[in-house]
Design an enzyme around this catalytic site. Structure first.
Site, PDB file in Angstrom:
ATOM      1  N   TYR A 128       0.846  -1.187   0.000  1.00  0.00           N
ATOM      2  CA  TYR A 128       0.000   0.000   0.000  1.00  0.00           C
ATOM      3  C   TYR A 128       0.882   1.236   0.000  1.00  0.00           C
ATOM      4  O   TYR A 128       1.793   1.356   0.825  1.00  0.00           O
ATOM      5  CB  TYR A 128      -0.882   0.003   1.252  1.00  0.00           C
ATOM      6  N   ASP A 230       9.046   2.763   1.178  1.00  0.00           N
ATOM      7  CA  ASP A 230       7.914   3.437   1.793  1.00  0.00           C
ATOM      8  C   ASP A 230       7.908   3.024   3.265  1.00  0.00           C
ATOM      9  O   ASP A 230       7.445   1.938   3.618  1.00  0.00           O
ATOM     10  CB  ASP A 230       6.619   3.025   1.088  1.00  0.00           C
ATOM     11  N   LYS A 258       3.421   8.818   9.552  1.00  0.00           N
ATOM     12  CA  LYS A 258       2.858   8.324  10.819  1.00  0.00           C
ATOM     13  C   LYS A 258       3.675   8.633  12.086  1.00  0.00           C
ATOM     14  O   LYS A 258       3.441   9.638  12.728  1.00  0.00           O
ATOM     15  CB  LYS A 258       2.632   6.819  10.703  1.00  0.00           C
TER      16      LYS A 258
END
Ligand code: PMP
Length: 418
Positions: A128, A230, A258
């Protein structure tokens, strides 16, 4: 009214489940508006690696709020935050801040295209990279529409998606070096970047086989393609240097998000100076009204300083709690004869209902029992334990062994009547 009652599809309750309305959070806990307390293993989908409301971050944000909330000008905190990132993350020689992971990923892709003069991006099935059109491909496709396991085809992730945004994508299976080699043999010279979640966290929690990762790095380099990690989930979670430190492999570019700002929306594109120079020199554009927003930077500096300063205490604790939870879950599953596979590195724990001995890629994940996972999620929620519905559990520095042990008792009670 909120469409569907939520502001992100990741929060849609499973059918029949009452959604949790949070009143407040602190440390390892959430409290809902009815006063029910939850041990929180979702942690805001990852950001709260120190737990909710770490005092250092709360104080820094409060102090900055009285000094200005948006400058759209340079300020000291962004320089300090960038210096902290470059000192902690192995590939980070230069930094540009954004707000969320999805936009930073696409920024990194643009930089890679600018730096190489090539168009194609190779991504892995099940990985993702945000919800935007160019990236939301082959996340969890229907297997019968996804092509052969060794040569998956790009499958859009949502209705309304700009289908032309997928024409430059190549999709590879995770942990299959021969399949990767075949793609590089055929298209290597067209590929600007190979992008991956270096530990796959959005489709189970799956580490790369060391030989696979090493092979991907060297084949990509030989083909002149850049490698982008990522690290929106793994950054600051597997160590202050993220997955690159944990795996001992340094990419050309990485994306952080995050956990880097203690719950505030801050992301970053980081990389080797030579690659980032396209931005430095203005050949590749990068912008954003809220980039290096002073409140976010205050939170980032406080978070990064805390994690760096307490590194020797925080990460051993996170890894210890992860092991305790994994070991305990495995013992309960064995005792209760439930086919629960428990995996995941360090402070990430993944539970799958499957008879597979290991889940290695998206196709394995597609075969695990999602109905049982939803049942466990619902039962845990009712008992005051909040996990990511697909079976992912995040530990924070605020969790204690007592929290984990109490959780294990609850799981035992659930699986006793499974
Ligand atoms: N990359 C990864 C690996 C992610 O897990 C996420 C979010 N879950 C994103 C990118 C997108 O980040 P955001 O939701 O902040 O846009």
């Amino acid at each position: 009214m909120l469409a569907g009652g939520v502001s992100s599809d990741a929060r849609r309750p499973t059918p029949g489940q009452t959604p949790v309305y949070v009143d407040h959070a602190a440390g390892a806990y959430l409290w809902d508006v009815d006063g029910q307390q939850y041990v929180d293993y979702v942690l805001g989908q990852g950001p709260m690696v120190l737990g909710h409301c770490p005092p250092e971050v709360v104080d820094a944000v409060a102090a900055q709020a009285g000094r200005g909330m948006a400058y759209s000008a340079q300020h000291e905190l962004e320089v300090i935050a960038a210096e902290l990132v470059t000192s902690l993350v192995p590939c980070a020689e230069l930094v540009r801040f954004n707000t969320v992971g999805s936009e930073a990923v696409l920024g990194a892709w643009r930089i890679a295209r600018g730096a190489t003069g090539r168009q194609r991006i190779l991504k892995f099935e099940g990985h993702y990279h945000g919800w935007l059109d160019a990236a939301l491909w082959s996340l969890h496709p229907a297997v019968d529409a996804a092509g052969p396991a060794a040569r998956p085809v790009p499958v859009p992730g949502t209705g309304g998606q700009q289908l032309s945004s997928g024409t430059d994508l190549l999709i590879a299976p995770w942990n299959d070096l021969e399949a990767f080699r075949a793609l590089i043999d055929q298209h290597g010279q067209e590929i600007a970047a190979v992008v991956m979640e270096p530990v796959l966290c959005n489709t189970g929690c799956i580490e790369p086989d060391p030989a696979f990762l090493e092979g991907v790095m060297s084949l990509a380099r030989q083909a002149g393609a850049l490698v982008i990690f990522d690290e929106v989930i793994t950054g600051l979670r597997l160590g202050t240097g993220g997955a690159q430190e944990y795996l001992g492999v340094v990419p050309d570019l990485a994306v952080l998000g995050k956990a880097m700002a203690g719950g505030l929306p801050v992301s970053a594109i980081v990389g080797r100076a030579e690659v980032m120079d396209s931005v430095t020199l203005g050949a590749v554009g990068h912008a954003g009204t809220f980039n290096s927003n002073p409140i976010g930077m205050a939170a980032a500096v406080a978070t990064l300083e805390t994690l760096a300063g307490r590194r020797d205490e925080v990460y051993p604790k996170l890894f210890g709690l992860g092991s305790r939870l994994r070991d305990g879950l495995r013992a309960i599953a064995a005792e209760r004869s439930v086919q629960l596979l428990v995996d995941g590195p360090g402070p990430m724990v993944q539970t799958y209902f499957t008879d597979l001995p290991v889940v290695r890629d998206y196709r394995d994940f597609a075969a695990v029992d999602k109905v049982a996972a939803a049942r466990l999620h619902t039962a845990l929620l009712q008992a005051g334990v909040n996990i990511v519905p697909r079976g992912l559990w995040f530990l924070s520095a605020s969790h204690t062994e007592a929290d984990v042990d109490r959780t294990l008792e609850i799981v035992d009670g659930i699986l006793a009547n499974w």
